[in-house]
Design an enzyme around this catalytic site. Structure first.
Site, mmCIF file in Angstrom:
data_model
loop_
_atom_site.group_PDB
_atom_site.id
_atom_site.type_symbol
_atom_site.label_atom_id
_atom_site.label_comp_id
_atom_site.label_asym_id
_atom_site.label_seq_id
_atom_site.Cartn_x
_atom_site.Cartn_y
_atom_site.Cartn_z
ATOM 1 N N LYS A 109 0.848 -1.201 0.000
ATOM 2 C CA LYS A 109 0.000 0.000 0.000
ATOM 3 C C LYS A 109 0.878 1.243 0.000
ATOM 4 O O LYS A 109 1.911 1.301 0.697
ATOM 5 C CB LYS A 109 -0.890 -0.033 1.248
ATOM 6 N N SER B 65 -9.540 -0.173 7.614
ATOM 7 C CA SER B 65 -9.063 -0.027 6.245
ATOM 8 C C SER B 65 -8.469 -1.249 5.576
ATOM 9 O O SER B 65 -8.189 -1.203 4.388
ATOM 10 C CB SER B 65 -8.049 1.111 6.185
ATOM 11 N N SER C 258 -9.423 2.179 3.427
ATOM 12 C CA SER C 258 -8.563 2.894 2.522
ATOM 13 C C SER C 258 -7.626 1.971 1.727
ATOM 14 O O SER C 258 -6.999 2.415 0.775
ATOM 15 C CB SER C 258 -7.727 3.925 3.268
#
Lengths: 480, 507, 91
Positions: B79, B178, B154
């Site tokens: 990420k 997330s 996210s």
């Protein structure tokens, strides 16, 4: 004319002399090229996390315990949020809600006797970087080498009444941190900085007046001047019926005045909240006991003890206890040779002279007590004379030479061999007929000159009294 | 190769066994990404050159026997709020659009040490603030199950790229859900370990006390194996937990440094004697009825494996979102203060003085949602408001932790839906931020308490969208949740992926 | 409320356009109303002793060797220092 009294409190920042920074392993060494002692943590890079230097806590505890503070059972760091380029994260990691030390005191000597100054709290925090304004380009240049250097902040109660007391406290604090070895406490170099909070009020009034905060005093003398000037300024305002404005002011040593710091953008709200990246600190009883036990004897106790134990003048004691290094040297050397007065003389005399010549500090001394003690022993036993002793002492000061070994190796001992001495006496008498005649004519003082010549010939390695006697004898023989 | 990509452990075994080379694996991975990306947009940066060069290096070490770990040779997506040395790390923000870290996050360094290949950086909500990956500066991401819908957030990029078969494994971050929520929306497994299990050094901070790095994969086993690689105490992170001590409840527990791996907890699928609690607050009327049914069905299935399941009352559920947003935004407002155009990142092009430069750089660099959260965070810390908001939120956080602690005295794990709905349509959520925040109701309490939790796909709704089952464990009890999750997987059987190969994917 | 937001934005060093301010007013208002439910919790600090405490490192210097790269990443640098424009109220 009304009588006013001044009420003063101090916020003193002391830079700790640890090897690495408070939250990262970068070096704290002075004088490096800009931005060469930085890492992701102290340069505020994204993702970098602080890790606390244990020595900072130890040092802060030592200062706190030396100032008779209570140590918080659980102590935490908080973020103090404000934007400024010398602050790489735009927050400082400090302690507001749960500082390490609280409610202590220090006793100072004033002309009116001993006075107790309350210590409100002591906490740890990180220092900011440095920014330099370059007038030529109109730009500001930022260096993060000093960002993250550990500081302790000592906040006093508003217990000071005048500049003398403030300076007495600061001098004592300076000595204390040097005794502890946690900082060199030099205002001129910025390792100790004091902000003065000052207000005035009519004598007898119970309510405190509006206070101002004064910054940028770089010496004890500047603080003295600033305190005096600010008290006067505030009194003048009140006398005119005006109101003192609460503000930060900056002292200008060149003009001897202060001016209001134009607030960059009005009031600051630091929005303190607990630092989530650092776990709390719990100081156990064992830890406290260990730190307390390791505290050195401080100046006050040492002074009192010296007065009792050593037969040396109070003035000498003041100087000797003015530096832990010096005091330690004194005690050790005295213990070794049993001659405290002589040790004191060497330290107060030759040593101080050499230090001042070189612009050094007593704490910079590097010679050992046993060499000084040995030197004194050599003199006592008559093995060397004063001149030679002084020469050897210089070498002890510079290179910590072993005086006994040096005297032996270089043959510096006072000559006692009668034949040798006779030789020299003869030589001197022969080469100075005028002085001889002068003496024989009745100028007894002329012998002094001859003694001097003989000593010079002997490179100081003779006992001048013995020489004098021998010369006298020979001269009297001449008379007959 | 297709089959291999479905199981990272098998893939690594094949590589170590010499059946296929690391370079071949990486090339296959890159071509899958190339095919899917135009539709999906899951990656912000794909490091083809770097990955291929890493592959060569890794092949040498594997061939010589130097690199033997269970995931050696496997490509992984990271990420884009986790720092990768020399590879752009943007946090999906204009502020860091060109920022290249000078150091690796500890978790990334561990990936490399284990022989894994970092293929690229995945898309996320800007600075991890969001639940849909729609606030990314680099463009909106799509859910591979339905390209008109969000992947969740996210960690949308990480989850979608695993779901779409672009990569077998990914690292995500979870501050309020997330990892788990997008895993649920994308039909993959997402694991958030106990707070402090994985070092946060190098993770670009959003909310320091609740940020976690976790693992995303197609199966529970793979998630566990990946956690084994990245977990561990780190001298660079003072909040990294010491797992070698008793938890408050006095349970014995897994210490992975001690020859007990997270992976080993996935082999036990018998749940005899295990007590599972389902909090009724999490199955309230706000929950989509199909989600509710799927979760209850899963609970039923678990009794088949020998567990005892019952409903119970979990207090403080009401306050969780409020407490979460106050604390998260407060910490974020300080964590993001360092972005000022001075040391790195976006700097405004024109300004008169320092303050203008800072304000312009920040206002230009940050997107709307980030600015909103910084504003809220700054507000609740202000003098006069601190006691009312921040301190109360901290109190709530403690009480939430206590409520869970009490629940764990009666239950071994807690079962809930991962999210109250399935994936919403693109553009739907941002219109009503508060409603969007409320969608985090199932996940935030876990972050407030620092507990480990895993989301496992448990069904599809009538529109064919995945539903996630969340299993929550006590501190340091990943072993329990992995055990239940594995058992559930075994009962459920294969969970389909949106399409088995890239060619079949709707575009 | 608007005044509060303008002041908060100043503290956070963020610029908002008029439209953004209006939007912020609405959003923040709703958020604060929502989080107000926390106020029914009693006041006071926690009495729990913290579990994770005393994480220290020893006072040893270690040069990570990243200083050059860090300054190289500066938007503007001169003589190895970060360059910023002058503050109008310089200290």
């Amino acid at each position: 004319m009304k009588i006013y009294e001044t009420v003063i409190g101090l916020e003193v920042h002391v830079e700790l002399a640890t090897k690495s920074k408070i939250f990262c392993r970068c070096s704290t060494a002075f004088g490096a090229k800009p931005n060469t002692q930085i890492c992701p943590v102290c340069a505020g890079l994204p993702g970098a996390l602080p890790v606390l230097n244990r020595q900072v806590v130890e040092d802060a505890l030592a200062v706190g315990l030396a100032m008779h503070c209570e140590i918080s059972e659980v102590s935490r760091f908080d973020r103090k949020n404000y934007f400024y380029p010398d602050n790489p994260q735009n927050y400082q990691i400090s302690q507001l809600y749960a500082p390490l030390c609280r409610n202590g005191f220090v006793e100072i000597e004033t002309t009116a006797g001993r006075k107790r100054i309350g210590i409100h709290e002591i906490h740890m925090e990180d220092d900011a970087g440095k920014h330099l304004h370059d007038p030529a380009s109109g730009l500001t240049l930022v260096d993060y080498n000093r960002s993250g250097v550990p500081l302790i902040e000592i906040v006093t109660e508003p217990d000071f009444a005048n500049a003398d007391e403030v300076v007495a406290f600061l001098e004592q604090l300076r000595l204390m941190v040097r005794y502890l070895g946690v900082s060199d406490g030099k205002m001129q170099e910025g390792s100790m900085r004091a902000d003065v909070n000052l207000s005035v009020r009519e004598a007898g009034c119970e309510v405190l007046g509006t206070r101002t905060e004064m910054k940028n005093m770089n010496s004890f003398a500047a603080i003295r001047r600033a305190v005096t000037a600010e008290a006067a300024r505030q009194i003048a305002i009140l006398e005119q019926g005006d109101v003192v404005v609460q503000e930060s002011r900056r002292w200008d040593e060149d003009t001897g005045t202060s001016y209001s710091m134009r607030s960059k953008e009005d009031a600051q709200d630091y929005r303190y909240f607990p630092e989530p990246d650092l776990p709390p600190i719990v100081v156990s009883e064992e830890w406290k006991a260990r730190v307390r036990a390791a505290l050195p004897e401080f100046r006050e106790e040492k002074r009192a003890r010296y007065l009792k134990e050593y037969e040396i003048p109070a003035y000498d004691i003041e100087i000797l206890t003015g530096s832990k290094k010096l005091a330690d040297l004194f005690e050790e050397a005295s213990a070794l040779c049993g001659q405290p007065k002589k040790v004191s003389n060497w330290l107060m005399g030759e040593t101080m002279h050499l230090l001042s010549e070189r612009g050094l500090d007593a704490d910079d001394l590097t010679f050992s007590a046993n060499h000084l003690a040995d030197l004194i022993g050599l003199i006592d036993r008559g093995e060397i004379g004063q001149t030679v002793a002084k020469q050897i002492f210089l070498r002890i000061f510079k290179e910590d030479v072993d005086p006994v070994a040096v005297v032996r190796a270089e043959g510096l001992a006072t000559v006692r061999d009668a034949d040798k001495l006779n030789e020299v006496v003869e030589t001197i008498l022969h080469s100075n007929p005028k002085s001889v005649q002068d003496y024989l004519k009745g100028k007894t003082k002329a012998i002094g000159y001859l003694v001097g010549q003989a000593m010079r010939e002997m490179k100081g390695q003779a006992d001048p009294n013995v020489i004098r006697e021998m010369l006298k004898e020979r001269l009297e023989e001449e008379r007959e | 190769m297709e089959k291999l990509f479905q199981d990272a452990l098998a893939l690594s075994a094949a590589v170590r066994g010499g059946e296929v080379s690391v370079t071949e694996v990486v090339e296959a991975c890159l071509s899958r990404i190339e095919k899917s990306e135009p539709a999906l947009h899951g990656f912000i940066t794909v490091d083809a050159e770097g990955a291929l060069s890493q592959a060569k290096e890794m092949q040498k070490k594997i061939s010589s026997g130097e690199m033997r770990g269970p995931l050696a040779g496997v490509p992984i997506a990271v990420k884009d709020n986790i720092s990768t040395w020399g590879l752009r790390t943007t946090c999906a923000s204009r502020m860091l659009a060109d920022y290249v870290p000078v150091y690796d996050a500890t978790a990334v360094a561990k990936l490399r040490d284990a022989g894994m290949i970092v293929i690229g950086k995945t898309n996320l909500d800007e600075f991890a603030m969001g639940s849909t990956t729609e606030t990314s500066f680099f463009g909106v991401m799509k859910n591979p199950w339905d390209l008109s819908r969000v992947p969740g957030g996210s960690s949308g990029g990480s989850c979608a790229s695993v779901a779409a078969g672009e990569v077998p494994l990914a690292l995500g971050t979870d501050t309020g859900g997330s990892i788990r929520q997008p895993s649920a929306f994308c039909g993959v497994v997402g694991l958030k370990p106990t707070y402090g299990t994985v070092s946060r050094s190098g993770l670009i901070a959003y909310a320091s006390s609740m940020d976690h790095i976790g693992t995303i994969a197609g199966s529970v086993r793979e998630c566990a194996a990946l956690l084994d690689v990245i977990a561990g105490k780190d001298e660079k992170d003072s909040t990294a937990a010491e797992r070698c001590k008793q938890s408050k409840q006095g349970n014995a527990y897994t210490d992975h440094t001690d020859n007990t791996t997270f992976l080993s907890s996935t082999s036990q699928t018998d749940l005899q004697g295990m007590k599972i609690g389902v909090p009724q607050q999490y199955l309230s009327t706000d929950v989509n009825p199909q989600v509710k049914d799927a979760v209850l069905a899963a609970a039923g299935a678990l009794t088949y494996a020998g567990a005892e399941v019952e409903m119970f009352d979990l207090p403080m559920t009401d306050e969780a979102i409020a407490a979460y947003y106050v604390i998260a935004c407060a910490e974020a407002s300080a964590n993001l203060a360092r972005f000022d155009g001075v040391k790195y990142g976006h700097r405004a092009a024109s300004y008169q003085d320092l303050h203008e430069m800072v304000r312009r750089s920040r206002s230009e660099g940050f997107g709307a949602e980030v600015k909103q959260r910084i504003l809220l965070g700054t507000y609740v810390l202000r003098a006069g408001f601190y006691e009312d908001y921040y301190l109360k939120a901290q109190l709530a956080k403690e009480q939430i932790a206590k409520a869970f602690a009490e629940a764990f005295e009666r239950y071994d794990v807690i079962l809930t839906p991962t999210a109250p709905t399935t994936a919403p349509k693109l553009g739907e959520s941002l219109a009503d931020p508060l409603a969007m925040y409320l969608g985090d109701v199932d996940t935030v309490a876990v972050n407030l308490a620092g507990l480990p939790a895993i989301s496992v796909p448990c069904g599809l709704d009538s529109q064919g969208l995945p539903i996630g089952l969340q299993i929550i464990g006590n501190h340091f009890r990943e072993d329990q949740i992995l055990r239940v999750a594995s058992a559930y997987e075994a009962i459920r059987g294969e969970f389909m992926s949106p399409c088995d190969t890239a060619e079949e994917r709707p575009s | 409320m608007r005044e509060e937001i303008i002041e908060t934005a100043r503290l956070a060093q963020l610029d908002f356009t008029e439209d953004e301010l209006t939007q912020a007013e609405v959003q923040l208002g709703r958020m604060l109303a929502y989080v107000n439910r926390l106020s029914k919790l009693p006041a006071g600090e926690s009495e729990d002793a913290p579990a994770h405490v005393n994480v220290f490192r020893e006072d040893v210097v270690r040069d990570e060797g990243l200083a050059t790269e860090i300054i190289a990443g500066a938007p503007e640098a001169r003589e190895n220092q970060f360059v910023v424009p002058k503050t109008f109220a310089n200290e």
